[in-house]
Design a protein around this motif. Structure first.
Motif, PDB file in Angstrom:
ATOM      1  N   ILE A  14      90.834  48.089  19.941  1.00  0.00           N
ATOM      2  CA  ILE A  14      91.068  47.148  18.846  1.00  0.00           C
ATOM      3  C   ILE A  14      91.334  47.900  17.549  1.00  0.00           C
ATOM      4  O   ILE A  14      92.235  47.547  16.782  1.00  0.00           O
ATOM      5  N   GLY A  15      90.564  48.953  17.291  1.00  0.00           N
ATOM      6  CA  GLY A  15      90.721  49.722  16.062  1.00  0.00           C
ATOM      7  C   GLY A  15      92.121  50.284  15.888  1.00  0.00           C
ATOM      8  O   GLY A  15      92.691  50.249  14.792  1.00  0.00           O
ATOM      9  N   LYS A  16      92.715  50.796  16.967  1.00  0.00           N
ATOM     10  CA  LYS A  16      94.079  51.341  16.900  1.00  0.00           C
ATOM     11  C   LYS A  16      95.073  50.269  16.469  1.00  0.00           C
ATOM     12  O   LYS A  16      95.950  50.516  15.647  1.00  0.00           O
ATOM     13  N   SER A  17      94.939  49.087  17.026  1.00  0.00           N
ATOM     14  CA  SER A  17      95.851  47.988  16.672  1.00  0.00           C
ATOM     15  C   SER A  17      95.703  47.587  15.213  1.00  0.00           C
ATOM     16  O   SER A  17      96.687  47.296  14.539  1.00  0.00           O
ATOM     17  N   GLU A  20      97.371  50.212  13.014  1.00  0.00           N
ATOM     18  CA  GLU A  20      98.828  50.041  13.048  1.00  0.00           C
ATOM     19  C   GLU A  20      99.279  48.885  12.157  1.00  0.00           C
ATOM     20  O   GLU A  20     100.282  48.985  11.456  1.00  0.00           O
ATOM     21  N   LYS A  21      98.556  47.797  12.170  1.00  0.00           N
ATOM     22  CA  LYS A  21      98.902  46.632  11.341  1.00  0.00           C
ATOM     23  C   LYS A  21      98.837  46.990   9.864  1.00  0.00           C
ATOM     24  O   LYS A  21      99.740  46.650   9.088  1.00  0.00           O
ATOM     25  N   PHE A  22      97.787  47.694   9.461  1.00  0.00           N
ATOM     26  CA  PHE A  22      97.661  48.073   8.051  1.00  0.00           C
ATOM     27  C   PHE A  22      98.693  49.130   7.656  1.00  0.00           C
ATOM     28  O   PHE A  22      99.109  49.183   6.502  1.00  0.00           O
ATOM     29  N   ASN A  26     101.458  48.965   4.554  1.00  0.00           N
ATOM     30  CA  ASN A  26     101.430  50.053   3.571  1.00  0.00           C
ATOM     31  C   ASN A  26     100.099  50.178   2.817  1.00  0.00           C
ATOM     32  O   ASN A  26     100.074  50.490   1.635  1.00  0.00           O
ATOM     33  N   TRP A  27      98.997  49.954   3.501  1.00  0.00           N
ATOM     34  CA  TRP A  27      97.672  50.171   2.925  1.00  0.00           C
ATOM     35  C   TRP A  27      97.305  51.641   3.070  1.00  0.00           C
ATOM     36  O   TRP A  27      97.785  52.335   3.965  1.00  0.00           O
ATOM     37  N   LYS A  28      96.412  52.123   2.225  1.00  0.00           N
ATOM     38  CA  LYS A  28      95.780  53.424   2.406  1.00  0.00           C
ATOM     39  C   LYS A  28      94.656  53.202   3.404  1.00  0.00           C
ATOM     40  O   LYS A  28      93.771  52.380   3.184  1.00  0.00           O
TER      41      LYS A  28
END
Length: 91
Positions: A14-17, A20-22, A26-28
């Motif tokens: 879940i964390g990887k997905s 990728e979304k963030f 374009n979030w830091k």
């Protein structure tokens, strides 16, 4: 100014997905992982190797200058007795 997010358990399913979304948005991103040996996320992601079982989450957050959001995906599935389905192992 870009917003910043901490994703714990960033190298999990879940964390990887979420990372990728963030990235698309374009979030830091600060990606907490237990071990950074097999981790690669690309641009705008800072990997933070930190074992939440051995140290306090407060100590993790204190290492990051400014956060707009924290998403907790960290879990020790072995202690919970959960094993991923066979079709997920090795992917």
């Amino acid at each position: 100014m870009n917003k910043s997010v901490l994703v714990t358990g960033a190298n999990g399913l879940i964390g990887k997905s979420i990372v990728e979304k963030f990235q698309i948005e374009n979030w830091k991103i600060y990606a907490q992982v237990r071990s950074s040996k097999k981790v690669s996320f690309g641009d705008n992601v800072e990997i933070i190797e930190f074992d939440l079982e051995k140290d306090s989450g407060k100590n993790l957050i204190s290492k990051i200058p400014k956060l707009d959001l924290v998403i907790n995906c960290a879990a020790n599935h072995e202690k919970l007795g959960w094993r991923p389905p066979q079709f997920l192992i090795g992917h």
